[in-house]
Design an enzyme around this catalytic site. Structure first.
Site, short mmCIF file in Angstrom:
data_model
loop_
_atom_site.label_atom_id
_atom_site.label_comp_id
_atom_site.label_asym_id
_atom_site.label_seq_id
_atom_site.Cartn_x
_atom_site.Cartn_y
_atom_site.Cartn_z
N ASP A 191 -3.63 -3.67 2.29
CA ASP A 191 -3.77 -2.44 2.98
C ASP A 191 -3.98 -2.66 4.42
OD1 ASP A 191 -4.10 0.21 4.26
OD2 ASP A 191 -5.64 0.68 2.74
N LYS A 209 -2.92 -1.15 15.17
CA LYS A 209 -1.69 -0.68 14.09
C LYS A 209 -0.74 0.60 15.04
CE LYS A 209 -0.86 1.49 9.48
NZ LYS A 209 -1.72 1.75 8.19
N GLU A 254 2.78 3.24 2.20
CA GLU A 254 1.32 3.53 1.63
C GLU A 254 1.38 4.73 0.63
OE1 GLU A 254 -0.66 4.34 5.31
OE2 GLU A 254 -0.65 2.30 5.90
N ASP A 282 -3.41 11.58 2.74
CA ASP A 282 -4.17 10.51 3.33
C ASP A 282 -4.92 10.49 4.67
OD1 ASP A 282 -4.99 7.96 4.18
OD2 ASP A 282 -3.00 6.73 3.67
#
Length: 619
Positions: A23, A88, A188, A212
């Site tokens: 992850d 990211k 994800e 999330d």
């Protein structure tokens, strides 16, 4: 002679190579694997630091080896220029994609005034988000190898469902640069569903929402799972909303309520202390009704009710995204079979209560929300390793398919291990004014330079209307059918001009040849990426020279003699840098030319606007 691997951490004979699940998060990252005996997923735990690796990279002064993770986090305030976080958010993006957010970062993101991918300047060196992400992945790989006492060379890496092709390829490249063969890039929410046990049975049909809320980002996805296939019906969210913002709400309240602003402004270390106290308050108020901290003699109380009122508007923003995701999927809350919670911030009771109330069912929070995505990635890795016979694994393409771009680079369109049948495409443009033909060369392989890959076909898209460079829009689509036959289509959108070619022999390579191509891509990963970055830097530099020379030629009447002389010197400096064939030298010269000429361009733009508006009324 057969080889037998022994896992030194368990003492057991290891029948298959371990494939880890990773992850790679905006704020935190972690790595997981399937235990060879229990067949259960486990997040890899560093006894001193836990399972979580902060996604932070620090470059010490005078040191070539970066510090990654927990040890790097302390430098976020003391040395922000050399400490990179939230990388990211930069993956696969150009400076123009970032907009105003580029100025909010504590480090310097280079604006080369183009659609090229962003670069980060640290001292005299320039790094791409791919290189920085690779450093985080190297740390995760090192942790895995240390804990498992065995080499780790293969991984499944997760990305948000909304990541585009460029962002997914950047993630794949980062993995390869870290010495990992990335078997698959997995959404994800798909990984989260797998971790919760949804989608493992081939005859299962469910529709679920995955909520999330991480440290720095929020997204919600609606998935439909049928016969082992995960379809993303919709996704929504906010890439600038997360647990850090909940902490910030407490921080700002305390600073205003107890008049701490002056103290905090003068002392950066006190800012860090207060941030940490705010984070701790958030955690404690998830378990208790009130608290009080001593902050250098000032008492800072906070009740759960006050905390809820502070973060309520932020939580409501996530619910707005949930409502939009359902609307886009053309569903209502009653159509969902489950609501799955992911991300450490979902531990906040107000978040749980709000999500459960909106979706009209209790949200599932039975798994550790920090670990759930990595655990799901490990399950996907186990499926790819062929260790779950009950799960349908669709056919995949064994090698990457792509086309040649400027400088002889391979631009991947369909990544290795993509499920087939599949379709993918990219948009391209011309690089020369008046260009009427575009040569499209199709390649197969894992290397960055097409010269190291296998050529499959070549054709010309003719009849493009003559326009300035960059104006034509050419869509190139790859369609790979279930029989492995590849069709490549190219269409110029403004004129409708199109051309297509069908490549019938599926791959024509033996297993040994495929294996050699994969091994070479890892063996030469660093050299390939270095070569690619020099070529990309040269391309940016040549475009900059072309633009600046045209600008001076057209607007010399608006420039002083000194400005023209300075620009000529800077362009000559860039030409000399091109001869050096060193990425950092070239990009430094590009940066200096950009910094010099930007004010001129802005001034000329203002003059043009004044001339255009002369004599006109604005009502």
């Amino acid at each position: 002679m057969a080889k037998v691997a022994i896992n030194l951490s368990t003492g057991s004979i290891q029948q298959e190579e371990i494939i880890v699940g990773i992850d790679l998060g905006t704020t935190n990252s972690l790595v997981a694997y399937i235990h060879p005996e229990t067949r259960q997923p486990h997040a890899i735990n560093d006894l001193d630091r836990g399972t979580i690796v902060p996604s932070v990279v620090h470059f010490p002064a005078g040191g070539d080896t970066p510090i990654v993770g927990t040890d790097a986090k302390q430098y976020l305030l003391t040395d922000p220029q050399n400490t990179i976080y939230s990388v990211k958010r930069l993956l696969g993006k150009s400076y123009k994609d970032l907009g105003n957010h580029a100025t909010e970062l504590g480090y310097r993101v280079i604006d080369d005034n183009s659609e090229g991918l962003v670069k980060i300047r640290v001292g005299e060196k320039f790094y791409s988000p791919i290189e920085l992400s690779a450093e985080i992945l190297k740390e995760l790989r090192s942790r895995a190898e240390h804990a498992l006492k065995t080499p780790v060379n293969k991984a499944v890496i997760t990305v948000p469902a909304y990541f585009n092709d460029s962002q997914r390829q950047a993630t794949r490249d980062a993995g390869r640069l870290a010495g990992l063969e990335v078997l698959r890039i997995v959404n994800e929410p798909t990984a989260a569903a797998l971790a919760y046990g949804i989608g493992l049975s081939p005859d299962e049909e469910k529709t679920v929402a995955v909520y999330d809320l991480g440290g720095g980002t929020f997204d919600v996805s609606i998935l439909r799972i049928q016969q082992g296939i995960f379809e993303v019906l919709s996704t929504n969210g906010d890439t600038y909303l997360g647990g850090d913002d909940l902490d910030r709400a407490i921080y700002d309240y305390w600073a205003a309520e107890y008049q701490l602003s002056a103290v905090l402004f003068q002392n950066p270390s006190r800012q860090q202390e207060l941030r940490l106290l705010a984070e701790e308050a958030k955690k404690q108020l998830s378990q208790q009704d009130s608290l009080e901290f001593d902050f250098h003699g000032t008492q800072l109380p906070l009740s759960k009710a006050k905390f809820n009122s502070l973060v309520g508007p932020l939580v409501e923003r996530t619910i707005v995204s949930c409502r939009q995701a359902l609307t886009d999927a053309k569903l209502t809350p009653t159509d969902l079979d489950a609501v799955l919670l992911v991300g450490g911030s979902t531990r906040v009771p107000l978040v749980y209560d709000s999500v459960s109330a909106f979706f009209k069912q209790p949200a599932n929070s039975s798994l550790n929300p920090d670990e759930v995505v990595a655990l799901g990635a490990a399950i996907q890795a186990d499926i790819l390793g062929g260790n779950r016979r009950d799960v349908l694994l669709l056919d995949v393409t064994p090698l990457t398919l792509g086309i040649e771009t400027l400088g002889g680079l391979m631009d991947p369109i369909i990544a290795r291990n993509s499920k087939i049948p599949t379709k993918a495409g990219r948009q391209y443009t011309t690089s020369v004014d008046g260009q009427v033909n575009l040569k499209i060369s199709v390649y197969q392989g894992e290397r960055d330079l097409v010269s190291e890959n296998r050529k499959l076909a070549e054709f010309d898209l003719r009849g493009i209307p003559a326009m300035p460079a960059g104006l034509p829009k050419v869509d190139v689509n790859f369609i790979l059918n279930a029989d492995g036959i590849l069709k490549v289509e190219a269409i110029e959108l403004r004129s409708g001009t199109s051309q297509a070619v069908e490549i019938k022999p599926q791959y024509g390579l033996t297993d040994d040849q495929v294996e050699k191509m994969l091994m070479d891509s890892l063996t030469f990963a660093r050299e390939d990426v270095a070569a690619r970055m020099v070529i990309e830097a040269r391309t940016v530099a040549e475009q900059m020279l072309y633009q600046v020379e045209r600008f001076v030629e057209k607007n010399h009447q608006h420039l002083t003699e000194e400005e023209i002389t300075l620009t000529a010197a800077a362009t000559q400096n860039l030409r000399e840098a091109l001869e050096a064939k060193d990425k950092d030298t070239i990009l430094k010269a590009v940066d200096e030319l950009e910094a010099l000429t930007s004010p001129y361009a802005e001034r000329v733009m203002n003059i043009s606007i004044k001339q255009a508006m002369a004599g006109k009324k604005i009502e």
